[in-house]
Design a protein around this motif. Structure first.
Motif, PDB file in Angstrom:
ATOM      1  N   SER A 173      67.454  80.079  82.656  1.00 18.35           N
ATOM      2  CA  SER A 173      68.909  80.093  82.759  1.00 18.35           C
ATOM      3  C   SER A 173      69.291  80.548  84.155  1.00 18.35           C
ATOM      4  O   SER A 173      68.625  81.385  84.760  1.00 18.35           O
ATOM      5  CB  SER A 173      69.503  81.057  81.729  1.00 18.35           C
ATOM      6  N   PHE A 174      70.370  79.985  84.662  1.00 21.47           N
ATOM      7  CA  PHE A 174      70.876  80.429  85.956  1.00 21.47           C
ATOM      8  C   PHE A 174      72.085  81.332  85.772  1.00 21.47           C
ATOM      9  O   PHE A 174      73.047  81.274  86.541  1.00 21.47           O
ATOM     10  CB  PHE A 174      71.172  79.218  86.836  1.00 21.47           C
ATOM     11  N   SER A 175      71.976  82.143  84.741  1.00 22.77           N
ATOM     12  CA  SER A 175      73.017  83.130  84.496  1.00 22.77           C
ATOM     13  C   SER A 175      73.187  84.016  85.714  1.00 22.77           C
ATOM     14  O   SER A 175      72.223  84.556  86.261  1.00 22.77           O
ATOM     15  CB  SER A 175      72.633  83.987  83.291  1.00 22.77           C
ATOM     16  N   GLY A 176      74.430  84.129  86.158  1.00 23.16           N
ATOM     17  CA  GLY A 176      74.706  84.987  87.298  1.00 23.16           C
ATOM     18  C   GLY A 176      74.442  84.352  88.645  1.00 23.16           C
ATOM     19  O   GLY A 176      74.518  85.020  89.671  1.00 23.16           O
ATOM     20  N   HIS A 177      74.142  83.076  88.669  1.00 25.14           N
ATOM     21  CA  HIS A 177      73.852  82.393  89.929  1.00 25.14           C
ATOM     22  C   HIS A 177      74.928  81.364  90.255  1.00 25.14           C
ATOM     23  O   HIS A 177      75.333  80.584  89.397  1.00 25.14           O
ATOM     24  CB  HIS A 177      72.508  81.677  89.842  1.00 25.14           C
ATOM     25  N   ALA A 178      75.336  81.362  91.493  1.00 22.87           N
ATOM     26  CA  ALA A 178      76.187  80.276  91.967  1.00 22.87           C
ATOM     27  C   ALA A 178      75.341  79.003  92.091  1.00 22.87           C
ATOM     28  O   ALA A 178      74.118  79.077  92.283  1.00 22.87           O
ATOM     29  CB  ALA A 178      76.791  80.630  93.321  1.00 22.87           C
ATOM     30  N   MET A 179      76.009  77.878  91.949  1.00 22.39           N
ATOM     31  CA  MET A 179      75.332  76.577  92.083  1.00 22.39           C
ATOM     32  C   MET A 179      76.024  75.774  93.173  1.00 22.39           C
ATOM     33  O   MET A 179      77.244  75.879  93.354  1.00 22.39           O
ATOM     34  CB  MET A 179      75.393  75.806  90.761  1.00 22.39           C
ATOM     35  N   GLY A 180      75.250  74.980  93.882  1.00 20.98           N
ATOM     36  CA  GLY A 180      75.820  74.201  94.964  1.00 20.98           C
ATOM     37  C   GLY A 180      75.399  72.744  94.914  1.00 20.98           C
ATOM     38  O   GLY A 180      74.420  72.384  94.248  1.00 20.98           O
ATOM     39  N   TRP A 181      76.170  71.928  95.610  1.00 19.78           N
ATOM     40  CA  TRP A 181      75.818  70.517  95.840  1.00 19.78           C
ATOM     41  C   TRP A 181      75.720  70.301  97.344  1.00 19.78           C
ATOM     42  O   TRP A 181      76.581  70.754  98.111  1.00 19.78           O
ATOM     43  CB  TRP A 181      76.874  69.589  95.254  1.00 19.78           C
TER      44      TRP A 181
END
Length: 124
Positions: free
Chosen positions: A28-36
């Motif tokens: 899980s990427f709980s607590g993580h920002a995601m980018g494109w």
């Protein structure tokens, strides 16, 4: 094994729309920002947009502001990129990435995990 898998790319005419998805598996990427990010032929990879864990904070490159919208569904561990009013200059391979933290960053080295990319081609 952590995987980010992009989908939804394709060929579209200028002015058209596409919706990219990025599904995360393995953790899980709980607590993580995601980018494109995107990379056009012969050019360096460039930042497109990013979204915080809650979805409450987003940031866009000037070139896509007002045309692209990033969102995420944390229950599905998926991030989306809605691209409207596409232009030929949007043609590129689009990558999603998971940041090291929940702070929105625009540099590649601030992102820990990357997908394999999906091709977007906009014809004039």
């Amino acid at each position: 094994q952590v995987q980010l898998v992009e989908s939804g790319g394709g060929l579209v005419q200028a002015g058209g729309s596409l919706r990219l998805s990025c599904a995360a598996s393995g953790r899980s990427f709980s607590g993580h920002a995601m980018g494109w990010f995107r990379q056009a032929p012969g050019k360096d990879r460039e930042f497109v947009t990013a979204i915080s864990w809650s979805g409450g904070t987003t940031y866009y490159a000037d070139s896509v502001k007002g045309r692209f919208t990033v969102s995420r569904d944390n229950a599905k561990n998926t991030v989306y990129l809605q691209m409207n009013s596409l232009k030929p200059e949007d043609t590129a391979v689009y990558y999603c990435a998971a940041s090291f933290s929940d702070i929105i960053r625009i540099r590649e080295y601030d992102y820990a995990y990357w997908g394999q990319g999906t091709q977007v081609t906009v014809s004039s």
